[in-house]
Write a protein that holds these residues in place. Structure first.
Motif, PDB file in Angstrom:
ATOM      1  N   LYS A   1       0.851  -1.182   0.000  1.00 55.04           N
ATOM      2  CA  LYS A   1       0.000   0.000   0.000  1.00 55.04           C
ATOM      3  C   LYS A   1       0.893   1.241   0.000  1.00 55.04           C
TER       4      LYS A   1
ATOM      5  N   VAL B   1       0.834   5.703  -0.600  1.00 54.73           N
ATOM      6  CA  VAL B   1       0.023   6.911  -0.567  1.00 54.73           C
ATOM      7  C   VAL B   1       0.818   8.035  -1.227  1.00 54.73           C
TER       8      VAL B   1
ATOM      9  N   ASP C   1      -1.426  13.539  -0.731  1.00 55.11           N
ATOM     10  CA  ASP C   1      -2.538  13.127   0.132  1.00 55.11           C
ATOM     11  C   ASP C   1      -2.175  13.159   1.623  1.00 55.11           C
ATOM     12  N   THR C   2      -0.906  13.392   1.939  1.00 51.61           N
ATOM     13  CA  THR C   2      -0.486  13.468   3.344  1.00 51.61           C
ATOM     14  C   THR C   2      -0.437  14.916   3.834  1.00 51.61           C
TER      15      THR C   2
ATOM     16  N   HIS D   1      -1.735   9.620   7.603  1.00 55.22           N
ATOM     17  CA  HIS D   1      -1.028   8.741   6.668  1.00 55.22           C
ATOM     18  C   HIS D   1      -1.126   7.282   7.105  1.00 55.22           C
TER      19      HIS D   1
END
Length: 181
Positions: A4, A6, A10-11, A50
Protein backbone atom coordinates in the motif's frame (compact mmCIF):
# COMPACT_ATOMS: atom_id res chain seq x y z
CA UNK A 1 -0.32 -3.02 4.81
CA UNK A 2 1.87 -4.76 2.22
CA UNK A 3 2.16 -2.93 -1.11
CA UNK A 4 0.00 0.00 0.00
CA UNK A 5 1.34 3.38 -1.04
CA UNK A 6 0.02 6.91 -0.57
CA UNK A 7 0.79 10.02 -2.63
CA UNK A 8 2.73 12.68 -0.72
CA UNK A 9 0.04 15.15 -1.82
CA UNK A 10 -2.54 13.13 0.13
CA UNK A 11 -0.49 13.47 3.34
CA UNK A 12 -0.44 17.29 3.30
CA UNK A 13 -2.20 19.07 6.11
CA UNK A 14 -2.23 22.68 7.29
CA UNK A 15 -3.48 24.67 10.26
CA UNK A 16 -3.75 28.41 10.80
CA UNK A 17 -4.10 30.01 14.20
CA UNK A 18 -4.27 33.56 15.50
CA UNK A 19 -1.48 34.30 17.98
CA UNK A 20 -2.89 35.70 21.22
CA UNK A 21 -1.24 37.62 24.08
CA UNK A 22 -1.53 34.47 26.22
CA UNK A 23 0.91 32.77 23.79
CA UNK A 24 3.62 35.44 24.29
CA UNK A 25 6.82 35.18 26.30
CA UNK A 26 8.33 37.90 28.51
CA UNK A 27 9.71 39.80 25.52
CA UNK A 28 6.29 39.99 23.83
CA UNK A 29 7.03 37.45 21.09
CA UNK A 30 5.20 34.15 20.72
CA UNK A 31 6.79 31.60 23.02
CA UNK A 32 8.89 28.97 21.22
CA UNK A 33 7.40 26.26 23.41
CA UNK A 34 3.92 27.17 22.23
CA UNK A 35 5.06 26.96 18.60
CA UNK A 36 6.65 23.55 19.28
CA UNK A 37 3.39 22.36 20.83
CA UNK A 38 1.49 23.35 17.67
CA UNK A 39 4.15 21.67 15.52
CA UNK A 40 3.80 18.46 17.53
CA UNK A 41 0.04 18.56 17.02
CA UNK A 42 0.29 18.94 13.24
CA UNK A 43 2.99 16.25 13.07
CA UNK A 44 0.65 13.90 14.95
CA UNK A 45 -2.28 14.76 12.66
CA UNK A 46 -0.20 14.27 9.50
CA UNK A 47 1.37 10.98 10.61
CA UNK A 48 -1.92 9.60 11.95
CA UNK A 49 -3.71 10.51 8.72
CA UNK A 50 -1.03 8.74 6.67
CA UNK A 51 -0.80 5.65 8.87
CA UNK A 52 -4.45 5.40 9.88
CA UNK A 53 -3.42 4.81 13.48
CA UNK A 54 -2.23 6.47 16.68
CA UNK A 55 1.30 7.88 16.44
CA UNK A 56 3.87 9.12 18.93
CA UNK A 57 6.73 11.58 18.56
CA UNK A 58 10.06 9.73 18.53
CA UNK A 59 12.35 12.70 17.83
CA UNK A 60 12.48 16.26 16.60
CA UNK A 61 15.27 17.33 14.29
CA UNK A 62 16.45 20.77 13.24
CA UNK A 63 14.31 23.27 15.08
CA UNK A 64 15.66 26.66 14.01
CA UNK A 65 13.63 29.72 14.95
CA UNK A 66 14.35 31.97 11.96
CA UNK A 67 12.01 34.90 12.61
CA UNK A 68 9.97 35.89 15.68
CA UNK A 69 6.20 35.65 15.67
CA UNK A 70 4.23 38.63 16.94
CA UNK A 71 1.00 38.72 18.92
CA UNK A 72 -1.89 39.29 16.48
CA UNK A 73 -0.26 37.48 13.56
CA UNK A 74 -1.70 34.45 11.84
CA UNK A 75 0.55 31.42 12.00
CA UNK A 76 0.17 28.77 9.33
CA UNK A 77 1.82 25.39 9.60
CA UNK A 78 2.06 23.07 6.64
CA UNK A 79 3.08 19.46 7.05
CA UNK A 80 3.58 16.45 4.83
CA UNK A 81 5.21 13.06 5.04
CA UNK A 82 8.79 13.37 3.74
CA UNK A 83 9.95 9.82 4.45
CA UNK A 84 8.57 6.48 5.62
CA UNK A 85 10.31 3.52 7.17
CA UNK A 86 8.65 0.34 8.40
CA UNK A 87 6.78 1.89 11.33
CA UNK A 88 8.14 5.43 11.32
CA UNK A 89 7.52 8.55 9.29
CA UNK A 90 9.36 11.85 9.01
CA UNK A 91 6.94 14.75 8.91
CA UNK A 92 8.32 17.94 7.39
CA UNK A 93 6.78 21.10 8.83
CA UNK A 94 7.01 24.68 7.58
CA UNK A 95 5.87 27.49 9.86
CA UNK A 96 4.96 30.93 8.49
CA UNK A 97 3.56 34.00 10.18
CA UNK A 98 1.46 36.64 8.46
CA UNK A 99 0.89 40.19 9.59
CA UNK A 100 -2.86 40.65 9.15
CA UNK A 101 -2.60 44.38 8.45
CA UNK A 102 0.29 44.39 5.95
CA UNK A 103 -0.11 40.88 4.55
CA UNK A 104 3.65 40.32 4.94
CA UNK A 105 4.55 36.63 5.35
CA UNK A 106 7.67 35.44 7.21
CA UNK A 107 9.16 31.96 7.18
CA UNK A 108 9.61 31.30 10.91
CA UNK A 109 10.67 27.68 11.14
CA UNK A 110 11.14 24.43 9.31
CA UNK A 111 11.46 21.21 11.24
CA UNK A 112 11.34 17.44 10.96
CA UNK A 113 9.41 15.27 13.40
CA UNK A 114 9.94 11.52 13.41
CA UNK A 115 6.67 9.86 14.31
CA UNK A 116 6.09 6.17 15.02
CA UNK A 117 2.80 4.37 14.37
CA UNK A 118 1.56 2.29 17.29
CA UNK A 119 -0.92 -0.55 17.51
CA UNK A 120 -3.40 -1.07 20.36
CA UNK A 121 -0.65 -2.77 22.44
CA UNK A 122 1.84 0.08 22.00
CA UNK A 123 3.99 -1.85 19.53
CA UNK A 124 5.25 -0.37 16.27
CA UNK A 125 2.73 -0.81 13.47
CA UNK A 126 3.67 -0.95 9.75
CA UNK A 127 2.82 2.17 7.76
CA UNK A 128 1.97 2.61 4.08
CA UNK A 129 4.76 3.54 1.70
CA UNK A 130 4.93 6.91 -0.01
CA UNK A 131 4.57 7.76 -3.71
CA UNK A 132 6.99 10.47 -4.77
CA UNK A 133 5.70 12.58 -7.70
CA UNK A 134 8.19 15.44 -7.97
CA UNK A 135 11.86 16.28 -7.63
CA UNK A 136 11.20 18.26 -4.45
CA UNK A 137 9.43 15.26 -2.89
CA UNK A 138 12.36 13.05 -3.92
CA UNK A 139 14.82 15.59 -2.47
CA UNK A 140 12.90 15.64 0.84
CA UNK A 141 12.90 11.84 1.00
CA UNK A 142 16.64 11.70 0.28
CA UNK A 143 17.41 14.45 2.81
CA UNK A 144 15.54 12.46 5.45
CA UNK A 145 17.64 9.39 4.64
CA UNK A 146 20.83 11.46 4.92
CA UNK A 147 19.73 12.92 8.30
CA UNK A 148 19.07 9.38 9.57
CA UNK A 149 22.45 8.15 8.29
CA UNK A 150 24.29 11.11 9.87
CA UNK A 151 22.48 10.58 13.18
CA UNK A 152 23.47 6.91 13.21
CA UNK A 153 27.07 7.74 12.27
CA UNK A 154 27.25 10.35 15.07
CA UNK A 155 25.83 7.87 17.59
CA UNK A 156 28.23 5.15 16.47
CA UNK A 157 31.21 7.50 16.70
CA UNK A 158 30.51 9.15 20.04
CA UNK A 159 28.53 6.50 21.92
CA UNK A 160 31.01 3.73 21.16
CA UNK A 161 33.00 2.08 23.94
CA UNK A 162 36.02 2.70 21.70
CA UNK A 163 35.65 6.50 22.06
CA UNK A 164 38.94 8.14 23.10
CA UNK A 165 38.49 11.76 24.19
CA UNK A 166 42.14 12.66 23.60
CA UNK A 167 41.69 11.92 19.88
CA UNK A 168 39.32 14.92 19.67
CA UNK A 169 41.15 17.60 21.65
CA UNK A 170 42.69 19.11 18.52
CA UNK A 171 39.21 19.30 16.92
CA UNK A 172 38.06 21.55 19.77
CA UNK A 173 40.86 24.12 19.65
CA UNK A 174 38.87 26.57 17.49
CA UNK A 175 35.90 26.55 19.88
CA UNK A 176 35.02 28.44 23.04
CA UNK A 177 35.86 25.53 25.34
CA UNK A 178 38.57 24.79 27.88
CA UNK A 179 39.49 21.11 28.23
CA UNK A 180 40.61 19.99 31.69
CA UNK A 181 40.71 16.18 31.54
Amino acid sequence: MKNKFVNVEDTRISITELMLPSHANFSGKIHGGYVLNLMDQIAFACASRHSGTYCVTASVDTVDFLNPIEVGELVTMRASINYVGKTSMVVGIRVESQNIQTGKVNHCNSSYFTMVAKDENGKGKPVPGIIVNSEIEMRRFLKAIKRLEMKKKRQDEFDSEDFVANNYIKDLEAYNVKIEL
